[in-house]
Design a protein around this motif. Structure first.
Motif, PDB file in Angstrom:
ATOM      1  N   GLN A  67      -3.326   9.589 -13.655  1.00  0.00           N
ATOM      2  CA  GLN A  67      -4.537  10.072 -14.311  1.00  0.00           C
ATOM      3  C   GLN A  67      -5.012  11.373 -13.672  1.00  0.00           C
ATOM      4  O   GLN A  67      -5.389  12.323 -14.370  1.00  0.00           O
ATOM      5  N   LEU A  68      -4.977  11.439 -12.349  1.00  0.00           N
ATOM      6  CA  LEU A  68      -5.461  12.624 -11.657  1.00  0.00           C
ATOM      7  C   LEU A  68      -4.493  13.801 -11.767  1.00  0.00           C
ATOM      8  O   LEU A  68      -4.907  14.954 -11.676  1.00  0.00           O
ATOM      9  N   PHE A  69      -3.215  13.517 -11.975  1.00  0.00           N
ATOM     10  CA  PHE A  69      -2.223  14.581 -12.043  1.00  0.00           C
ATOM     11  C   PHE A  69      -1.763  14.873 -13.471  1.00  0.00           C
ATOM     12  O   PHE A  69      -0.799  15.616 -13.656  1.00  0.00           O
ATOM     13  N   PRO A  88      -2.677   1.902  -8.141  1.00  0.00           N
ATOM     14  CA  PRO A  88      -2.590   3.256  -7.580  1.00  0.00           C
ATOM     15  C   PRO A  88      -1.747   4.212  -8.427  1.00  0.00           C
ATOM     16  O   PRO A  88      -2.054   5.401  -8.515  1.00  0.00           O
ATOM     17  N   LYS A  89      -0.685   3.704  -9.045  1.00  0.00           N
ATOM     18  CA  LYS A  89       0.148   4.577  -9.873  1.00  0.00           C
ATOM     19  C   LYS A  89      -0.643   5.094 -11.065  1.00  0.00           C
ATOM     20  O   LYS A  89      -0.545   6.283 -11.426  1.00  0.00           O
ATOM     21  N   CYS A 119     -12.027   3.397  -6.732  1.00  0.00           N
ATOM     22  CA  CYS A 119     -11.684   2.537  -5.596  1.00  0.00           C
ATOM     23  C   CYS A 119     -10.904   1.310  -6.060  1.00  0.00           C
ATOM     24  O   CYS A 119      -9.920   0.915  -5.442  1.00  0.00           O
ATOM     25  N   LEU A 120     -11.340   0.723  -7.157  1.00  0.00           N
ATOM     26  CA  LEU A 120     -10.617  -0.434  -7.707  1.00  0.00           C
ATOM     27  C   LEU A 120      -9.194  -0.046  -8.094  1.00  0.00           C
ATOM     28  O   LEU A 120      -8.244  -0.791  -7.836  1.00  0.00           O
ATOM     29  N   LEU A 121      -9.054   1.124  -8.713  1.00  0.00           N
ATOM     30  CA  LEU A 121      -7.720   1.582  -9.083  1.00  0.00           C
ATOM     31  C   LEU A 121      -6.875   1.870  -7.842  1.00  0.00           C
ATOM     32  O   LEU A 121      -5.666   1.611  -7.833  1.00  0.00           O
ATOM     33  N   THR A 122      -7.502   2.393  -6.801  1.00  0.00           N
ATOM     34  CA  THR A 122      -6.798   2.635  -5.541  1.00  0.00           C
ATOM     35  C   THR A 122      -6.190   1.348  -5.007  1.00  0.00           C
ATOM     36  O   THR A 122      -5.050   1.329  -4.510  1.00  0.00           O
ATOM     37  N   LYS A 123      -6.935   0.253  -5.123  1.00  0.00           N
ATOM     38  CA  LYS A 123      -6.484  -1.029  -4.579  1.00  0.00           C
ATOM     39  C   LYS A 123      -5.481  -1.740  -5.480  1.00  0.00           C
ATOM     40  O   LYS A 123      -4.519  -2.359  -4.990  1.00  0.00           O
TER      41      LYS A 123
END
Length: 255
Positions: A147-149, A141-142, A134-138
């Motif tokens: 990281q997820l891809f 985000p890049k 959530c912190l990274l989302t805020k």
């Protein structure tokens, strides 16, 4: 009186949000598309709320039936809905479906393996990870997207260059990690249990779309899921396509 020739009920992935449905091909003005927010429900009422929302969608179609589309882990909810509402299902379309882990040794080949292992064995650490995401989302985000891809191939990584797709991912991350983290975690925890018994109650036609290069869900899982279903199942393995890039390539009506 029902106003639409067709009704489509869409179940997004995890992480995901109703905005995942914007990547699907256009469906036409005669089709009602309901993109259900899975995580807006409390964990204990997730299935019941989805059933109520599905019933409302089907009631707006001229034949009282709806097509269900399940994407990624959303396939689990889609299958449960199809099992519970057999008489009101026109067809079930599964896209990059994450099927029951009990169907084979798939977990080592899934990009989300560490998260699923936390869901199964360490819910507290999963909660902490979700807070970090959530912190990274805020604020980064890049970094979170990359990281997820990082295990994705060229087809899915190319989508990251599209601002519209990045907005879809942003909505998915916010909905899952920040707005509804408890429901998101509950969905993951339900996924890692053995829910294969639901498959035996599927009686509607099923179409599965899966990218041959999917790094999130191995194609072997789609093949095992197709074989485990008692109802007629059609499996499309699409070359040069991955987990997200296949969303735009599906068709509603099987040929």
């Amino acid at each position: 009186m029902p106003a639409f020739s067709n009704a489509v009920f869409f179940c997004h992935g995890a992480p995901g949000s109703p905005q995942d449905a914007t990547v699907l091909p256009p469906m036409g003005n005669d089709t009602l598309l309901i993109a259900h927010d899975i995580f807006a429900s409390a964990p204990e009422t997730l299935l019941a709320d989805a059933l109520a929302a599905f019933d409302q969608a089907a009631a707006q179609a001229t034949d009282g039936k709806a097509t269900i589309i399940g994407f990624s882990i959303g396939a689990m909810l889609a299958l449960k809905l199809a099992a519970a509402r057999a008489a009101n299902i026109k067809t079930l379309i599964l896209i990059s479906p994450a099927g029951p882990l009990s169907l084979g040794n798939f977990l080592p080949h899934m990009a989300g393996k560490p998260v699923f292992e936390l869901a199964a064995s360490n819910p507290k650490l999963l909660k902490s990870l979700t807070k970090l995401q959530c912190l990274l989302t805020k604020f980064a985000p890049k970094l979170l997207r990359n990281q997820l891809f990082h295990k994705s191939g060229a087809a899915d990584r190319a989508l990251l260059k599209d601002p519209a797709f990045r907005n879809t991912l942003a909505a998915a991350f916010k909905n899952s990690f920040c707005t509804h983290p408890a429901a998101y975690a509950a969905c993951l925890q339900a996924f890692v249990t053995d829910w294969s018994a639901d498959l035996g109650h599927i009686t509607c036609p099923v179409t599965i779309w899966h990218g041959e290069n999917d790094k999130w869900v191995p194609p072997a899982m789609a093949q095992a899921l197709s074989a485990a279903l008692p109802s007629p199942a059609t499996l499309h393995l699409v070359p040069n396509t991955e987990h997200y890039s296949i969303l735009a390539k599906i068709t509603l009506h099987d040929s």
